[in-house]
Design an enzyme around this catalytic site. Structure first.
Site, short mmCIF file in Angstrom:
data_model
loop_
_atom_site.label_atom_id
_atom_site.label_comp_id
_atom_site.label_asym_id
_atom_site.label_seq_id
_atom_site.Cartn_x
_atom_site.Cartn_y
_atom_site.Cartn_z
N LYS A 280 27.03 33.39 36.82
CA LYS A 280 28.60 33.36 37.04
C LYS A 280 29.05 32.16 36.84
O LYS A 280 28.55 31.12 37.24
CB LYS A 280 29.23 33.96 38.26
CG LYS A 280 30.60 34.38 38.06
CD LYS A 280 31.03 35.25 39.40
CE LYS A 280 32.49 35.70 39.29
NZ LYS A 280 32.60 36.68 40.40
N GLU A 365 37.26 49.86 49.55
CA GLU A 365 38.50 50.00 50.32
C GLU A 365 38.49 51.34 51.24
O GLU A 365 38.97 51.35 52.35
CB GLU A 365 39.96 50.02 49.70
CG GLU A 365 40.16 48.63 48.94
CD GLU A 365 39.30 48.29 47.75
OE1 GLU A 365 38.48 49.07 47.24
OE2 GLU A 365 39.47 47.19 47.12
N ARG A 393 43.87 52.81 46.99
CA ARG A 393 42.58 53.39 47.09
C ARG A 393 42.39 54.29 48.34
O ARG A 393 41.50 55.09 48.36
CB ARG A 393 41.43 52.44 47.06
CG ARG A 393 41.01 51.88 45.77
CD ARG A 393 40.30 52.99 44.93
NE ARG A 393 40.32 52.64 43.40
CZ ARG A 393 39.55 52.02 42.64
NH1 ARG A 393 38.41 51.41 43.43
NH2 ARG A 393 39.57 51.73 41.53
C1 LIG Z 1 39.67 48.42 44.08
C2 LIG Z 1 39.63 46.90 43.82
N1 LIG Z 1 39.29 46.16 44.92
C3 LIG Z 1 39.21 44.90 44.59
C4 LIG Z 1 39.40 44.16 43.59
C5 LIG Z 1 39.53 42.58 43.37
N2 LIG Z 1 38.31 42.34 42.63
C6 LIG Z 1 38.26 41.75 41.26
S1 LIG Z 1 36.94 41.31 40.80
C7 LIG Z 1 36.07 41.37 42.06
C8 LIG Z 1 34.89 41.01 42.16
C9 LIG Z 1 34.00 41.82 40.93
O1 LIG Z 1 32.78 41.58 40.94
P1 LIG Z 1 31.71 42.03 39.79
O2 LIG Z 1 31.90 43.39 39.34
O3 LIG Z 1 30.36 41.71 40.27
O4 LIG Z 1 32.18 41.14 38.56
P2 LIG Z 1 32.11 39.58 38.41
O5 LIG Z 1 33.34 38.83 38.59
O6 LIG Z 1 31.10 38.89 39.24
O7 LIG Z 1 31.47 39.51 37.09
C10 LIG Z 1 36.95 41.97 43.10
C11 LIG Z 1 36.47 42.18 44.45
C12 LIG Z 1 39.85 44.95 42.52
N3 LIG Z 1 39.87 44.49 41.13
N4 LIG Z 1 39.73 46.10 42.55
#
Ligand SMILES: Cc1ncc(C[n+]2csc(CCOP(=O)(O)OP(=O)(O)O)c2C)c(N)n1
Length: 632
Positions: A280, A365, A393
């Site tokens: 990342k 969630e 959710r």
């Molecule tokens: C239902 C929901 N909860 C929380 C989020 C906030 N959120 C956005 S990206 C993320 C992390 C995603 O991690 P990953 O899938 O590993 O992607 P990366 O950013 O590491 O590439 C979170 C918690 C969201 N978008 N949707």
């Protein structure tokens, strides 16, 4: 070929690896430059530069469908699919979105913003393709963080069962927004970090090749040995057992490996999971060193990597997080739950002080809410801190697991109202509608950060469930000296008494209403100004008394009008058959609010002093000394 020359991803097909690598460099420069100005999801996009190039090299978008989970990592995809020139408008009002939008480009196969939807959507597309007897690829790109969401598991379960051809690319960078959590995450980490897995895989392949293949008994035995050894050492067994062909782990910054493996994935029948390892923030030291800060960031200085400093009062999030930690210091039963957002919700303060009473459940969630129910029924006082938009959710869990049993869970709904640049998937403008219909639940909204603390203090003394909604961003800068004096829940605050018009506002827009009241006073209209504080219950006693004296009411809320606060006020008037009260409501119309600067959007929807005065002028008719018998 230069990045500027790429108008369509098909142009990548015949480029040399060297050219693609130099494109990767140019893309990174463009990402850093763009996001340093517009703000946005920098680190996730820096991590998928090669992955996106390889995807567009091997697959034929838009005929092949690429579904981005969450979609925050789709900037590189946007650059390669004809939107490079529009990058400076990223996340701005009227500009391109920070998430995939089918209305923006045929290359955006599915709208996303909330996590863990990609495998379900991609499986649906694969089924439609097969029903239509068509031939194209469907690819879901999901992060290891998004894979912690229950919906992703539901989809894996179904996809493995159906056995249709579908490619899932697991972008594993060991991070959600913060460090990823959970047993699955540990499983993935073991695969990426333990050299024994790689070595073991090679060794075992050699052993298996040498096994004799004569005679059914020997074959059976060989299979048994294969199986038991596979469980021990072959990576990806979990996915294989679910019915997927597992390919990987592969280096997600090596274009050659990825192109080769994606081509292989196309040739395999049935569901395939390609495990790609990325870093990342790759290629920009401040983001590599601090990927959670650069997950989603405002504008920043490129050379120092420092966010542009914000002066002024602390954010609602910070006041909430610090207040909760202080309250937890005096009550050992208080516990905090976040769904992968310890920083965003301010629960990091609790985590630092009382790690044993802090739970990060991953992007889960629904599980987080029912986990809280379990803790509450066992005597604890859980505070579930989830953004308004993401608690959508957990609706059934709030209703069925918490409220039906009247359990004392506090829901802290951060980012309620208009959130700005993240746009329609992220605005928290439905919570009142989906929460205020639930019996037993109190639904509150503070006008400022002091009231937020006081509501939290009060909510933690209440014997049933309470939801508190509060906005993104900085508070009003009020003194916090009385922050632990609990508010009496369910009561409104009459801030000014006047005879011509009632301004009944919910949340920080109370301050805008106060400004409007001042201006109206100058025009000869005297207002009663009320800070509603509680949507459920409404403070009927106070409100009815006021409405009996003054029959013109303007409700103001940063929420959709359908099912919101103004609706609640009308329902109350109906219950009491006060049919002679004129109620006008400011709030959001029946549409999804676009992305853009939050204050600009507030102005568009009259959620500002000028908008309030304008609405009064347009909707009410006054006879006053200064204005005569007329509207303003
Ligand atoms: C239902 C929901 N909860 C929380 C989020 C906030 N959120 C956005 S990206 C993320 C992390 C995603 O991690 P990953 O899938 O590993 O992607 P990366 O950013 O590491 O590439 C979170 C918690 C969201 N978008 N949707």
């Amino acid at each position: 070929m230069r990045l500027e020359e790429i108008k369509d991803p098909s142009q990548l097909k015949h480029l040399s690896l060297e050219t693609m690598e130099s494109l990767a460099d140019a893309i990174r420069q463009k990402l850093i430059l763009t996001v340093s100005k517009t703000g946005g999801h920098l680190a996730p996009n820096l991590g998928v530069v090669e992955l996106t190039l390889a995807l567009h090299r091997v697959f034929n978008s838009p005929v092949d469908k690429i579904v981005w989970d969450v979609g925050h990592q789709s900037y590189v995809h946007k650059m390669l699919t004809g939107r490079l020139d529009q990058m400076s408008s990223l996340r701005q009002y009227g500009g391109i979105s920070g998430f995939p939008k089918t209305t923006e480009s045929p290359h955006d196969a599915f709208n996303t913003g909330h996590s863990s939807t990609s495998i379900s959507a991609a499986l649906g597309m694969a089924l439609a393709r097969d029903l239509n007897n068509e031939k194209y690829e469907v690819v879901a790109v999901i992060g290891d963080g998004a894979l912690t969401g229950g919906m992703a598991f539901e989809a894996l379960n179904h996809a493995g069962h159906l056995g249709r051809h579908l490619i899932i690319i697991l972008n594993d960078n060991e991070m959600s927004i913060a460090n990823n959590v959970g047993a699955l995450s540990s499983y993935l980490s073991r695969m990426r970090s333990d050299p024994r897995y790689y070595k073991g895989k090679e060794d075992i392949e050699q052993v298996l090749k040498r096994l004799p293949s004569i005679g059914p008994k020997v074959v059976k035995m060989a299979e048994r040995i294969k199986d038991s050894l596979k469980y021990l050492v072959v990576p990806g067994m979990l996915f294989e057992e679910l019915g997927f062909t597992y390919l990987g782990p592969i280096d997600g910054h090596n274009l050659h490996s990825m192109i080769t493996v994606f081509q292989q994935a196309k040739r395999i029948k049935g569901p395939v999971l390609v495990h790609v390892l990325t870093k990342k923030g790759k290629g920009y030291a401040p983001a590599e060193n601090n990927p959670d800060a650069f997950h989603g960031i405002g504008s920043f200085d490129i050379s120092s990597g420092k966010a542009r400093p914000k002066d002024g009062p602390p954010s609602y999030t910070e006041v909430f997080g610090r207040s909760l930690t202080q309250l937890a210091a005096h009550n050992p039963k208080i516990v905090g739950i976040t769904a992968a957002m310890p920083d965003g919700t301010g629960l990091k303060y609790l985590a630092e002080e009382f790690p044993e009473r802090f739970f990060d459940v991953g992007i889960a969630e629904q599980h987080g809410v029912t986990l809280a129910a379990g803790l509450a029924i066992s005597g604890y006082r859980p505070v579930v801190a989830i953004y308004s938009t993401f608690l959508q959710r957990g609706f059934d869990q709030v209703l069925h697991d918490v409220c039906m049993q009247n359990l004392p869970v506090v829901f802290a709904l951060d980012r309620a109202g208009i959130v700005g640049e993240d746009g329609e998937t992220h605005h928290g403008v439905f919570d009142l509608a989906y929460l205020r219909s639930i019996p037993n639940l109190l639904v509150l909204a503070p006008k400022d950060e002091l009231e937020l603390s006081q509501m939290l203090t009060g909510a933690l003394q209440h014997s049933g469930p309470v939801a508190i909604r509060y906005p993104r961003g900085q508070g009003k800068g009020v003194s916090l000296a009385k922050r632990y004096e609990p508010l009496s829940l369910g009561k409104c605050e009459v801030l000014e008494e006047g005879k011509d018009l009632v301004l009944l506002a919910l949340g920080p827009v109370v301050y805008d209403a106060a400004e409007a009241a001042e201006e109206l006073k100058g025009k000869g209209i005297s207002c009663t100004l009320i800070n509603a504080r509680s949507v459920k219950p409404l403070d009927e006693e106070t409100l009815l008394k006021v409405f009996r004296k003054c029959k013109k009411v303007l409700t103001i809320e940063e929420h959709v009008l359908a099912g919101g606060f103004g609706s609640a006020v009308r329902e109350m008037l109906g219950r009491h058959q006060l049919n002679d009260v004129q109620v006008v409501s400011i709030g959001l119309p029946d549409t999804f609010v676009a992305h853009g600067n939050a204050n600009l959007l507030r102005q568009k929807y009259d959620l500002c002093p000028e908008g309030i005065v304008k609405t009064v002028r347009e909707k009410f008719y006054f006879r006053t000394a200064k204005t005569g018998f007329s509207t303003l």
